[in-house]
Design an enzyme around this catalytic site. Sequence first.
Site, PDB file in Angstrom:
ATOM      1  N   CYS A 211      31.317  11.248  -6.754  1.00 32.47           N
ATOM      2  CA  CYS A 211      30.216  12.077  -7.253  1.00 32.47           C
ATOM      3  C   CYS A 211      30.616  12.650  -8.614  1.00 32.47           C
ATOM      4  CB  CYS A 211      29.940  13.215  -6.265  1.00 32.47           C
ATOM      5  SG  CYS A 211      28.770  14.433  -6.889  1.00 32.47           S
TER       6      CYS A 211
ATOM      7  N   CYS B 293      24.732  14.015  -2.749  1.00 32.11           N
ATOM      8  CA  CYS B 293      26.104  14.329  -2.341  1.00 32.11           C
ATOM      9  C   CYS B 293      26.077  15.432  -1.289  1.00 32.11           C
ATOM     10  CB  CYS B 293      26.886  14.772  -3.577  1.00 32.11           C
ATOM     11  SG  CYS B 293      28.501  15.455  -3.198  1.00 32.11           S
TER      12      CYS B 293
ATOM     13  N   CYS C 291      20.348   2.802  -3.942  1.00 29.03           N
ATOM     14  CA  CYS C 291      20.067   2.543  -5.360  1.00 29.03           C
ATOM     15  C   CYS C 291      20.493   3.794  -6.125  1.00 29.03           C
ATOM     16  CB  CYS C 291      18.567   2.281  -5.494  1.00 29.03           C
ATOM     17  SG  CYS C 291      18.075   1.765  -7.123  1.00 29.03           S
TER      18      CYS C 291
END
Length: 164
Positions: A82, A130, A153
Amino acid sequence: MHQFLSRRTFILIPTMSILKILFKPMEVLASSLVSKEEWNLSKDEWKSRLSPESYYVLREEGTERAFSSQLNNEKRKGVFHCAGCDLPLFLSDKKYDSGTGWPSFWDSIQGSVETKVDFKLIVPRTEYHCSRCGGHQGHVFNDGPRPTGKRYCNNGLALWFVPD
Ligand SMILES: [Zn+2]
């Protein structure tokens, strides 16, 4: 004419209030659902941590231009983290070329992302973010390859890649 207008108003007002209720979830950004207190940063704190482009994707659920990310062509072994809080989200062996112009994965690291439904394109889509900082990553669809059939995606701007 007068009768027509009043009838229209009569129909329009309840319709608008129903639409307002239906579309209220649009205003709730995933980033505001963050559960981990240490990642509950203010807008200014996030702006100082992130590039303007990554801020737009991660904190405002923006979408980068297709084929704009270098991570599209990233084929090395490694881990995709992330870009907001560095939590590992995807492994390179789950990445595949979906042809869509965004880095795509058929599975995420267990527990690393959470989902919610959004209506930005009117048709409901499953947004994922996240699980630690709430940063928006992308959308997940059911047209991916086996074994999961999922297609995560992802915006390249929301990730950073750490090669093995
Ligand atoms: Zn994060």
